[in-house]
Design a protein around this motif. Sequence first.
Motif, PDB file in Angstrom:
ATOM      1  N   GLN A  54       0.863  -1.179   0.000  1.00 16.95           N
ATOM      2  CA  GLN A  54       0.000   0.000   0.000  1.00 16.95           C
ATOM      3  C   GLN A  54       0.906   1.237   0.000  1.00 16.95           C
ATOM      4  O   GLN A  54       1.543   1.537   1.019  1.00 16.95           O
ATOM      5  N   LEU A  55       0.965   1.928  -1.106  1.00 15.36           N
ATOM      6  CA  LEU A  55       1.940   2.990  -1.280  1.00 15.36           C
ATOM      7  C   LEU A  55       1.449   4.374  -0.878  1.00 15.36           C
ATOM      8  O   LEU A  55       2.257   5.248  -0.555  1.00 15.36           O
ATOM      9  N   GLU A  56       0.159   4.578  -0.918  1.00 11.85           N
ATOM     10  CA  GLU A  56      -0.343   5.910  -0.628  1.00 11.85           C
ATOM     11  C   GLU A  56      -1.741   5.814  -0.038  1.00 11.85           C
ATOM     12  O   GLU A  56      -2.542   4.975  -0.458  1.00 11.85           O
ATOM     13  N   LYS A  57      -2.012   6.644   0.934  1.00 13.25           N
ATOM     14  CA  LYS A  57      -3.342   6.719   1.551  1.00 13.25           C
ATOM     15  C   LYS A  57      -3.769   8.166   1.657  1.00 13.25           C
ATOM     16  O   LYS A  57      -2.996   9.016   2.101  1.00 13.25           O
ATOM     17  N   SER A  58      -4.995   8.434   1.302  1.00  9.92           N
ATOM     18  CA  SER A  58      -5.542   9.774   1.409  1.00  9.92           C
ATOM     19  C   SER A  58      -5.922  10.065   2.855  1.00  9.92           C
ATOM     20  O   SER A  58      -6.189   9.144   3.647  1.00  9.92           O
ATOM     21  N   ARG A  59      -5.988  11.353   3.160  1.00 12.95           N
ATOM     22  CA  ARG A  59      -6.477  11.732   4.499  1.00 12.95           C
ATOM     23  C   ARG A  59      -7.948  11.381   4.664  1.00 12.95           C
ATOM     24  O   ARG A  59      -8.466  11.335   5.787  1.00 12.95           O
ATOM     25  N   LEU A  60      -8.638  11.111   3.539  1.00  9.90           N
ATOM     26  CA  LEU A  60     -10.032  10.674   3.615  1.00  9.90           C
ATOM     27  C   LEU A  60     -10.145   9.301   4.259  1.00  9.90           C
ATOM     28  O   LEU A  60     -11.201   8.929   4.779  1.00  9.90           O
ATOM     29  N   LEU A  61      -9.078   8.542   4.210  1.00  9.49           N
ATOM     30  CA  LEU A  61      -9.097   7.174   4.728  1.00  9.49           C
ATOM     31  C   LEU A  61      -8.869   7.220   6.238  1.00  9.49           C
ATOM     32  O   LEU A  61      -7.735   7.119   6.709  1.00  9.49           O
ATOM     33  N   SER A  62      -9.985   7.365   6.982  1.00 13.32           N
ATOM     34  CA  SER A  62      -9.872   7.448   8.438  1.00 13.32           C
ATOM     35  C   SER A  62      -9.479   6.088   9.007  1.00 13.32           C
ATOM     36  O   SER A  62      -9.404   5.091   8.290  1.00 13.32           O
ATOM     37  N   ALA A  67      -7.635  -1.174   3.977  1.00 11.69           N
ATOM     38  CA  ALA A  67      -7.585  -1.845   2.684  1.00 11.69           C
ATOM     39  C   ALA A  67      -6.399  -2.792   2.681  1.00 11.69           C
ATOM     40  O   ALA A  67      -5.354  -2.514   3.272  1.00 11.69           O
ATOM     41  N   GLU A  68      -6.599  -3.906   2.005  1.00 12.02           N
ATOM     42  CA  GLU A  68      -5.538  -4.901   1.893  1.00 12.02           C
ATOM     43  C   GLU A  68      -5.479  -5.442   0.479  1.00 12.02           C
ATOM     44  O   GLU A  68      -6.487  -5.457  -0.251  1.00 12.02           O
ATOM     45  N   ARG A  69      -4.320  -5.940   0.136  1.00 14.38           N
ATOM     46  CA  ARG A  69      -4.135  -6.649  -1.129  1.00 14.38           C
ATOM     47  C   ARG A  69      -3.088  -7.721  -0.847  1.00 14.38           C
ATOM     48  O   ARG A  69      -1.946  -7.616  -1.277  1.00 14.38           O
ATOM     49  N   PRO A  70      -3.494  -8.764  -0.133  1.00 15.80           N
ATOM     50  CA  PRO A  70      -2.535  -9.691   0.481  1.00 15.80           C
ATOM     51  C   PRO A  70      -1.612 -10.419  -0.495  1.00 15.80           C
ATOM     52  O   PRO A  70      -0.474 -10.664  -0.195  1.00 15.80           O
ATOM     53  N   LYS A  71      -2.080 -10.778  -1.641  1.00 16.31           N
ATOM     54  CA  LYS A  71      -1.238 -11.536  -2.564  1.00 16.31           C
ATOM     55  C   LYS A  71      -0.978 -10.755  -3.842  1.00 16.31           C
ATOM     56  O   LYS A  71      -0.552 -11.329  -4.845  1.00 16.31           O
TER      57      LYS A  71
END
Lengths: 116, 114
Positions: A54-62, A67-71
């Motif tokens: 996960q490279l970037e997260k918005s401030r909207l993402l409280s 979020a995940e993307r395990p594989k």
Amino acid sequence: DTGVSQDPRHKITKRGQNVTFRCDPISEHNRLYWYRQTLGQGPEFLTYFQNEAQLEKSRLLSDRFSAERPKGSFSTLEIQRTEQGDSAMYLCASSPPQRGTYNEQFFGPGTRLTVL
Amino acid sequence: AQTVTQSQPEMSVQEAETVTLSCTYDTSESDYYLFWYKQPPSRQMILVIRQEAYKQQNATENRFSVNFQKAAKSFSLKISDSQLGDAAMYFCAYRTAQWGDMRFGAGTRLTVKP
């Protein structure tokens, strides 16, 4: 491959419940994006994966959102303790390995969340 | 912060006529990409046309063309010979060359009258 798919297409939940959405990108697309779109507005970026990172997260993402993307393939977006303000369309997009500095994002049909 | 503004919430065009949708953006970057996406009712968003900021030539895709004015930070979409299937929400979007996310405008709802 028919494109980016999202499941479910519609979700109705009561305030305070947890919900989880799934996104399956186009195969071999290493980048995956989540956006949120409220009525009458354009999509707003939430988060972005390259493979499983996960490279970037918005401030909207409280902190209620994760979020995940395990594989490095499908991704899930979970919202805990939903609030009425979370009601929106959640869009997923994917893009292929970068060629130069441009890559097109292909969008899924979205999951429409209604919080009662 | 980069922002994208679409000042026309709704537009209408007669079938076979030409319509232009406006978009302005704000950025301090010199290298970026601009896009127009189409979102038909209850259907997924699809890319209509894109423009690389380093290219002076305006992009064209069949009936769709853009007027890119880098100094004015303007990026309008022209649809020629409008068809009923062009009716949709149109979103202007911006992406820097460096980052992955896109910034979208609020959209313009295009109606095509037969």
